[in-house]
Design an enzyme around this catalytic site. Structure first.
Site, mmCIF file in Angstrom:
data_model
loop_
_atom_site.group_PDB
_atom_site.id
_atom_site.type_symbol
_atom_site.label_atom_id
_atom_site.label_comp_id
_atom_site.label_asym_id
_atom_site.label_seq_id
_atom_site.Cartn_x
_atom_site.Cartn_y
_atom_site.Cartn_z
ATOM 1 N N ASN A 37 0.877 -1.173 0.000
ATOM 2 C CA ASN A 37 0.000 0.000 0.000
ATOM 3 C C ASN A 37 0.912 1.220 0.000
ATOM 4 O OD1 ASN A 37 -1.816 2.032 0.428
ATOM 5 N ND2 ASN A 37 -2.768 1.118 2.248
ATOM 6 N N ARG A 95 -2.626 -2.090 -3.469
ATOM 7 C CA ARG A 95 -3.825 -1.278 -3.301
ATOM 8 C C ARG A 95 -3.735 -0.093 -4.267
ATOM 9 N NH1 ARG A 95 -5.050 3.525 0.803
ATOM 10 N NH2 ARG A 95 -7.257 3.722 0.333
ATOM 11 N N HIS A 130 -13.376 2.569 -0.249
ATOM 12 C CA HIS A 130 -13.367 1.511 0.786
ATOM 13 C C HIS A 130 -13.901 0.184 0.255
ATOM 14 C CE1 HIS A 130 -14.061 4.920 3.952
ATOM 15 N NE2 HIS A 130 -12.765 4.696 3.827
ATOM 16 N N ARG A 183 -14.456 15.481 6.984
ATOM 17 C CA ARG A 183 -15.165 15.736 5.716
ATOM 18 C C ARG A 183 -16.639 16.001 5.992
ATOM 19 N NH1 ARG A 183 -12.881 10.498 3.402
ATOM 20 N NH2 ARG A 183 -10.777 11.065 2.763
ATOM 21 N N GLU A 226 -8.230 -5.297 4.960
ATOM 22 C CA GLU A 226 -8.077 -4.975 3.543
ATOM 23 C C GLU A 226 -6.868 -5.683 2.929
ATOM 24 O OE1 GLU A 226 -9.506 -0.530 3.042
ATOM 25 O OE2 GLU A 226 -8.995 -0.980 5.105
#
Ligand code: ADP
Length: 394
Positions: free
Chosen positions: A7, A90, A179, A238, A382
């Site tokens: 990643n 990723r 996601h 956010r 993940e």
């Protein structure tokens, strides 16, 4: 087979080496400050942590250091690189160039570059991770796994914005979500737990960034994030969904450029903006319990919006069998899970307050035994999902 999962960020690189026979992590680590003074690698294996301080001018050097650590006779976990079967990467944004995990070839490597405009901060770094591995480990298969891929099954009415259709065709502006690897992993685990693929599941990935997905019979049919991760439920910093005209009004009042406004909506809003306290739900809960109105309001706005998405997705799927909570907040905040689930009796949820307070490894069922809708806490993974996708392709 052993699979290396990478990643890559702009100045960092996280990795895990996973033995797919047992799905166990053999080693993992993090390179920091790539291209910056003071770069270092922290490598963890066999219960030991080793820190290497060395110049890492670019991602290729960082990958070489990772390989050295993995094959080091003292702290390594493989005797040679031959033991590593493949590398899974990723990648954040796909645009419409890719809709599934993909084995990298010379031809599609150029296509991967075309995706940069859909995730300008992350994708160039992810790309560097791929090319660095190709250089450092020639001949090994590299697979890219996109955060958006799981959402590619959304029907047109869920993925398209109500803008001029020609603009969608010309510029590919639509909902992509994010996601996806996490939503796919936890929904697959939930399906295993429920013992039936025919299922209507809402997955709530609630962390620093938060998104909610509707998963019908194992396939994503809607998700709350949009063209970028700015849309959907409010998050740490956010705003989530907001009327674009309100953003313009704010920009004029505060003298912000378009770029600054987007930055404001990404970095200065969400629960941090509402509360004025923190983006961290632990701090918000503590402040709310001390009577801080804005912290309580931030938690309420968050929970209310997640509930709204659960309701909407129940309708989108024509029913609900299961709600899954995952990621930092979803796995750890019994307070927020309770806020979201209490009052969902109308959907068939019988929430178990005591079970909600219990911490368990693996799947934790926090609905009452007879509840029509099961509520599950499932830790996301993940890296393992990326390794599974990689294995499936090689
Ligand atoms: P990211 O999305 O940045 O990868 P995570 O999924 O790890 O992050 O989520 C991080 C967030 O999870 C923190 O900002 C915090 O709000 C929340 N969190 C972590 N631990 C707890 C906890 N014990 N209680 C409540 N919230 C928590």
């Amino acid at each position: 087979m052993k699979i290396l999962v990478i990643n890559a960020g702009s100045s960092s690189l996280k990795y895990q080496l996973i033995d797919m026979d047992t799905e166990s992590v053999l080693a993992k680590g993090l390179c920091e400050r790539i291209g910056i003074d003071g770069s270092n690698l922290v490598h963890k294996a066999n219960g030991k942590q080793t820190k290497y301080v060395a110049a890492m001018p670019d991602h290729t050097v960082a990958i070489k250091m990772v390989i050295d650590a993995l094959t080091d006779p003292e702290v390594g976990v493989v005797s040679s690189l031959d033991e590593i079967g493949a590398i899974g990467h990723r990648v954040v944004g796909s645009g419409e160039y890719f809709s599934a995990p993909t084995l990298i070839t010379k031809d599609n490597l150029a296509t991967l570059k075309m995706t940069f405009e859909f995730a300008p901060i992350h994708n160039p770094a992810n790309y560097m991770g791929v090319t660095a591995c190709m250089e450092a480990m020639p001949g090994k298969p590299n697979v890219v796994v996109f955060d958006t891929a799981f959402h590619s099954t959304m029907p047109d009415e869920a993925k398209l914005y109500a803008i001029d259709y020609q603009d969608y065709l010309d510029y590919k502006v639509r909902r992509y979500g994010a996601h996806g690897t996490s939503h796919k992993y936890v929904s697959a685990e939930a399906i295993k737990y429920l013992g039936k693929k025919e299922s209507k599941i809402v997955t709530c990935h609630l962390g620093g960034g938060s998104s909610v997905s509707a998963v019908l019979n194992g396939k994503c049919v809607d998700t709350s994030m949009g063209f970028t991760p700015l849309a959907g439920v409010p998050m740490g910093t956010r705003s989530g969904d907001i009327d674009p005209s309100a953003a313009k009004f704010l920009a004029e009042k505060k003298g912000m450029t378009f770029e600054e406004t987007i930055n404001y909506l990404n970095k200065k809003c969400g629960v941090a903006g509402v509360s004025g306290v923190s983006s961290d739900f632990r701090d918000l809960q503590a402040a709310a319990e001390e009577g801080n109105y804005r912290a309580e309001l931030a938690l309420n706005i968050f929970a209310y919006n997640v509930r709204k998405y659960i309701g909407a997705y129940t309708v989108a799927m024509g029913g609900l069998d299961c709600i899954v909570f995952t990621a930092g907040i979803g796995e750890n905040s019994s307070y927020t899970r309770a806020q979201i689930c209490e009052g969902l009796e109308c959907l068939g949820v019988e929430f178990d307050k005591e079970a909600n307070e219990v911490r368990k490894d693996g799947v934790n069922e926090i609905s009452k035994p007879g509840s029509k809708v099961k509520v599950l806490v499932i830790p996301t993974n993940e890296e393992l999902m990326i390794a599974r996708e990689t294995l499936a392709l090689v």
